[in-house]
Scaffold this active site. Structure first.
Site, PDB file in Angstrom:
ATOM      1  N   HIS A 197       6.924   1.528  -9.400  1.00  0.00           N
ATOM      2  CA  HIS A 197       5.521   1.515  -9.742  1.00  0.00           C
ATOM      3  C   HIS A 197       4.905   1.870  -8.269  1.00  0.00           C
ATOM      4  O   HIS A 197       5.185   1.820  -7.334  1.00  0.00           O
ATOM      5  CB  HIS A 197       5.373   0.019 -10.002  1.00  0.00           C
ATOM      6  CG  HIS A 197       6.395  -0.366 -10.990  1.00  0.00           C
ATOM      7  ND1 HIS A 197       7.653  -0.959 -10.939  1.00  0.00           N
ATOM      8  CD2 HIS A 197       6.041  -0.872 -12.562  1.00  0.00           C
ATOM      9  CE1 HIS A 197       7.966  -1.457 -11.995  1.00  0.00           C
ATOM     10  NE2 HIS A 197       7.217  -1.380 -13.058  1.00  0.00           N
TER      11      HIS A 197
ATOM     12  N   ASP B 141       4.665  -0.904  -5.982  1.00  0.00           N
ATOM     13  CA  ASP B 141       5.842  -1.138  -5.213  1.00  0.00           C
ATOM     14  C   ASP B 141       5.770  -0.453  -3.927  1.00  0.00           C
ATOM     15  O   ASP B 141       6.189  -0.975  -2.955  1.00  0.00           O
ATOM     16  CB  ASP B 141       7.105  -0.531  -6.060  1.00  0.00           C
ATOM     17  CG  ASP B 141       7.182  -1.268  -7.114  1.00  0.00           C
ATOM     18  OD1 ASP B 141       7.063  -2.448  -7.296  1.00  0.00           O
ATOM     19  OD2 ASP B 141       7.740  -0.514  -8.072  1.00  0.00           O
TER      20      ASP B 141
END
Length: 438
Positions: free
Chosen positions: A102, A105
């Site tokens: 993501h 992340d």
């Protein structure tokens, strides 16, 4: 590259089924040719950046238990670079071909959209430089449109149009980065695209918002020449009471309604199937029947717990039958087997993360080898062919082709005075057949 959390680990190698080495592959021989292709090309394993590098071990009832070096840096961007260094060292240890992420992340969010995007693109460039020195590629990218409080009522389905626009901008840039890094897929996971209560929800409007959002994504994919797949990841509930992407069948109906069934496929997860009251093999078989099987998140849930436990897979027969249906569908193509799985919050050592992935990869490889044996054996296929053999007759095919009407079928059934007799489904015989492969 400076020392990382995984610098002291050697790259895990295949050692064979008789090996007693704790960190060796017993079944995952990446170069072994099965059904005409190497195992690595069938399974296309990926490490999930979020669970493996970003998770801190917290849960709804407890504080973080995993203390990673990059989690206490005062400089958030330096922490992101340290995390990326550790990530690629982990990929080296596992000799894994893919990873996934993501946006949040890999890069910290900023105070506003502009600063968040700046951080994201800076880290995307850093990942690109890392990928030049490593063999690990990007399986897929996605946007975290669920963690920040602004998404508490959803992203695409939010009653606030500013959140819709913010989400659209975020996804646009995530798609750009996925293409920049050579990703094979872009995933949309609607973690909060659902409702908590119908008292404050216009279901029809929210579905139309979600349909338009997905159409915008598809249009942009073609505009930028992204050759990868657009994937939706179904999930039935948790954290919402009901999510609009409940399961494979629900998503397919949604795609048909908005004319996207030929543009979007599915990223299916084992734990989500369980939460929907299904098996993983059911979801895969359904997606294959609709022609929308795209990729897999390989994990399992705990049937005694009604939430997303995201455990590494361990039930050999369940995984085997899931991968059997993947083989029967012609494989995963641009998709792969992404370990959307996390170590337990008591597993606090870096070695635990390595052991988890080695075990998961070995487990899936062993399951795939058994599934391939079932396919090559042919007896399960033969049993199915025999059971449905009646539909090969011309009269039976005519009933499905459109050349017959309800009235004409009725007339013929009456003329023949049909009285069909029950035939055994042979379930126990087939269960015994499959069990013997184990």
């Amino acid at each position: 590259m400076s020392d990382t959390l995984f610098s002291n680990f050697e790259t895990v190698r295949y050692a064979g089924p008789d090996s007693d080495e704790p960190l060796a592959y017993r079944y995952y021989d990446a170069d072994r040719v099965v059904l005409g292709r190497p195992l690595r090309d069938h399974l296309r394993f990926a490490v999930a950046y979020w669970h493996s590098l970003a998770m801190n071990g917290s849960d709804p009832f407890g504080a973080p238990t995993l203390q990673r070096p990059w989690m206490d840096r005062s400089d958030e961007m330096q922490a992101a670079r340290d995390k990326a260094d550790a990530a690629f060292d982990l990929f080296r240890v596992l000799d894994v071909p893919f990873y996934s992420f993501h946006d949040r992340d890999i890069a910290p969010g900023g105070d506003d959209l502009r600063s968040s995007l700046h951080n994201f693109h800076e880290m995307a460039d850093y990942l690109g430089s890392k990928m030049q020195s490593f063999n690990t590629r990007l399986l897929w990218g996605t946007a975290n449109l669920f963690s920040h409080p602004r998404f508490m009522a959803g992203a695409a389905t939010n009653p606030d149009p500013d959140v819709f626009a913010f989400s659209a901008a975020t996804v646009k840039h995530c798609m750009d980065v996925t293409k920049q890094l050579g990703g094979d897929n872009y995933v949309l996971w609607g973690g909060r695209e659902g409702y908590e209560t119908l008292l404050n929800t216009r279901v029809g409007q929210e579905l139309d918002q979600l349909g338009r959002f997905l159409s915008l994504v598809v249009e942009y994919k073609h505009k930028i020449g992204f050759a990868g797949q657009i994937l939706i990841e179904p999930k039935p509930k948790e954290p919402t009471a009901h999510q609009y992407d409940f399961d494979t069948a629900t998503v397919y109906g949604f795609l048909k309604r908005y004319g996207l069934e030929n543009e979007v496929k599915l990223n299916l997860e084992g734990n989500h199937a369980l939460l929907a009251g299904h098996s993983f093999e059911h979801e895969i078989a359904m997606a294959a029947s609709f022609g929308i099987l795209g990729s897999l998140d390989i994990n399992r849930g705990d049937p005694l717990l009604g939430w997303d436990t995201d455990q590494f897979p361990s039930n050999l027969q369940d995984t085997t039958m899931a991968l059997y249906h993947v083989i029967k569908a012609g494989g995963l193509g641009l998709g792969g087997c992404n370990f959307d799985a996390k170590i337990r919050r008591q597993s606090i050592d870096p070695a635990d993360l390595v052991h988890a992935h080695v075990g998961g990869m070995d487990h899936c490889a062993r399951a795939f080898l058994i599934a391939a044996s079932i396919v090559e054996d042919g007896r399960l296929d033969a049993a199915l062919q025999e059971r449905y053999a009646g539909w090969e007759a011309e009269a039976a095919r005519d009933m499905l082709s459109g050349s017959e009407t309800l009235e004409s079928i009725s007339d013929k059934a009456e003329a023949q005075n049909l009285s069909p007799k029950p035939r055994s489904g042979g379930q126990e015989r087939l269960e015994n057949l499959i069990s013997r492969f184990f």
